[in-house]
Design a protein around this motif. Structure first.
Motif, PDB file in Angstrom:
ATOM      1  N   CYS A  86      95.858 -33.851  38.716  1.00 39.78           N
ATOM      2  CA  CYS A  86      97.168 -34.439  39.031  1.00 39.78           C
ATOM      3  C   CYS A  86      98.226 -33.723  38.206  1.00 39.78           C
ATOM      4  O   CYS A  86      98.139 -33.652  36.985  1.00 39.78           O
ATOM      5  N   THR A  99      99.151 -34.665  43.550  1.00 38.56           N
ATOM      6  CA  THR A  99      99.573 -35.904  42.932  1.00 38.56           C
ATOM      7  C   THR A  99      98.471 -36.917  43.201  1.00 38.56           C
ATOM      8  O   THR A  99      98.097 -37.128  44.354  1.00 38.56           O
ATOM      9  N   CYS A 100      97.964 -37.513  42.151  1.00 39.99           N
ATOM     10  CA  CYS A 100      96.858 -38.456  42.325  1.00 39.99           C
ATOM     11  C   CYS A 100      97.362 -39.745  42.973  1.00 39.99           C
ATOM     12  O   CYS A 100      98.556 -40.040  42.953  1.00 39.99           O
ATOM     13  N   PRO A 101      96.471 -40.523  43.552  1.00 38.79           N
ATOM     14  CA  PRO A 101      96.832 -41.751  44.250  1.00 38.79           C
ATOM     15  C   PRO A 101      97.715 -42.652  43.391  1.00 38.79           C
ATOM     16  O   PRO A 101      98.729 -43.177  43.851  1.00 38.79           O
ATOM     17  N   ALA A 114     101.179 -41.195  43.001  1.00 40.95           N
ATOM     18  CA  ALA A 114     101.859 -41.204  44.299  1.00 40.95           C
ATOM     19  C   ALA A 114     102.409 -42.603  44.581  1.00 40.95           C
ATOM     20  O   ALA A 114     103.517 -42.758  45.091  1.00 40.95           O
ATOM     21  N   TYR A 142      89.762 -37.367  47.780  1.00 40.18           N
ATOM     22  CA  TYR A 142      90.129 -38.130  46.590  1.00 40.18           C
ATOM     23  C   TYR A 142      91.543 -38.683  46.635  1.00 40.18           C
ATOM     24  O   TYR A 142      92.058 -39.151  45.629  1.00 40.18           O
ATOM     25  N   GLY A 143      92.178 -38.580  47.777  1.00 39.80           N
ATOM     26  CA  GLY A 143      93.509 -39.155  47.933  1.00 39.80           C
ATOM     27  C   GLY A 143      94.636 -38.439  47.212  1.00 39.80           C
ATOM     28  O   GLY A 143      95.697 -39.021  46.988  1.00 39.80           O
ATOM     29  N   TYR A 144      94.433 -37.206  46.853  1.00 42.93           N
ATOM     30  CA  TYR A 144      95.507 -36.462  46.195  1.00 42.93           C
ATOM     31  C   TYR A 144      96.425 -35.908  47.284  1.00 42.93           C
ATOM     32  O   TYR A 144      95.953 -35.435  48.316  1.00 42.93           O
ATOM     33  N   VAL A 145      97.734 -35.978  47.031  1.00 46.13           N
ATOM     34  CA  VAL A 145      98.679 -35.460  48.013  1.00 46.13           C
ATOM     35  C   VAL A 145      99.559 -34.361  47.421  1.00 46.13           C
ATOM     36  O   VAL A 145      99.547 -34.136  46.214  1.00 46.13           O
ATOM     37  N   ASP A 146     100.324 -33.717  48.293  1.00 42.59           N
ATOM     38  CA  ASP A 146     101.237 -32.669  47.852  1.00 42.59           C
ATOM     39  C   ASP A 146     100.430 -31.582  47.141  1.00 42.59           C
ATOM     40  O   ASP A 146     100.734 -31.197  46.012  1.00 42.59           O
ATOM     41  N   ILE A 147      99.433 -31.138  47.830  1.00 40.98           N
ATOM     42  CA  ILE A 147      98.469 -30.185  47.285  1.00 40.98           C
ATOM     43  C   ILE A 147      98.881 -28.709  47.232  1.00 40.98           C
ATOM     44  O   ILE A 147      99.604 -28.229  48.091  1.00 40.98           O
TER      45      ILE A 147
END
Ligand code: ZN
Ligand code: ZN
Ligand code: ZN
Ligand code: ZN
Lengths: 140, 140
Positions: free
Chosen positions: A91, A130-132, A135, B116-121
DNA sequence: TCTGTATTGAGAGCCATTGTCAAAACGGCG
DNA sequence: CGCCGTTTTGACAATGGCTCTCAATACAGA
């Protein structure tokens, strides 16, 4: 991310090294040497900044902690669960990390290196995002 | 390594930017801002260090040059042949690089992030080694 | 050419990291 | 337990890459 399990050079056991070790064990996220130093300070355990850097450096060399470079180029450290070579899903805002292994990628990097005649290979592969939790905080 | 081809903000054409551009076009290896600055100096083309940094920075943002971090954390730049996202097989000693694309890896990183639900990768993947030429020099 | 704005650059400043070296801490051994 | 050679520490200086400042300068369009 360690490459091999070398015969860890013998070292003396000191209060300072134990303190750094403790923080690493308690911290799940990747943290910088400065942050670790700050934690130690806030905790009353007086440990010099230079010592923190030296200790982390040694641990990294011995493969006892993983290192990677944050966005700004700052080195961040983490005591990982698995001993074997692996990569991370990190993250960007809190440093929380998931360890991931990719056998296919390993094979692929090796084959590419061979194909072009490069030797003494190593590679870096990290996924940032960005981790859950983070976010959720930024958009409630 | 560029992510998207945004509408490159209009900029003025200056002698300094042209000079930096020229060096980049002539240089196949990844080089640091300092090295580029030294080349310009040795060549008589007076360009301030700050300007070199700024120019490279902008170019990197626009995806006109690729950036990656050398061993010590120093940023090194290179004008790549292919425009699309790709990675590199880089020589640790001379900076010579081969551009490589790995569709499988791209898919894999995405799937891991999703899992793992990470966004904006985003991700970094570079392979370091000693190129054939450098290998030959060190052990003749 | 004239003018408003983008750009430049010398130098100060910032910040992570490393070097210095005398003082303090270890740990093995009587 | 105290002694002693060796390792480690840490306050502080020193690097080194990179950014900031802001007055002077160069563009580019009219
Ligand atoms: Zn790890
Ligand atoms: Zn790997
Ligand atoms: Zn490239
Ligand atoms: Zn990729």
């Amino acid at each position: 991310m360690s490459v091999s399990g070398q015969p860890v050079k013998e070292q003396r056991r000191t209060r300072q090294r134990a303190a750094v070790d403790e923080v690493l064990d308690e911290t799940a996220d990747f943290i910088s040497a400065q942050e670790l130093h700050a934690i130690l300070r806030s905790r009353g355990a007086g440990v010099g900044l230079a010592t923190v850097y030296r200790t982390l450096q040694t641990m990294a060399d011995d493969g006892r902690v993983d290192v990677l470079r944050a966005d700004g180029g700052e080195a961040v450290y983490r005591r990982c669960l698995r001993e074997e070579h692996h990569h991370h899903l990190v993250c960007r805002s809190c440093g929380a990390a998931v360890e991931i292994a990719g056998p296919t990628v390993e094979r692929w990097t090796k084959s590419m290196a061979d194909k072009y005649g490069y030797v003494d290979i190593s590679h870096t592969l990290e996924i940032f995002g960005t981790c859950p939790r983070c976010a959720a905080q930024s958009s409630p």
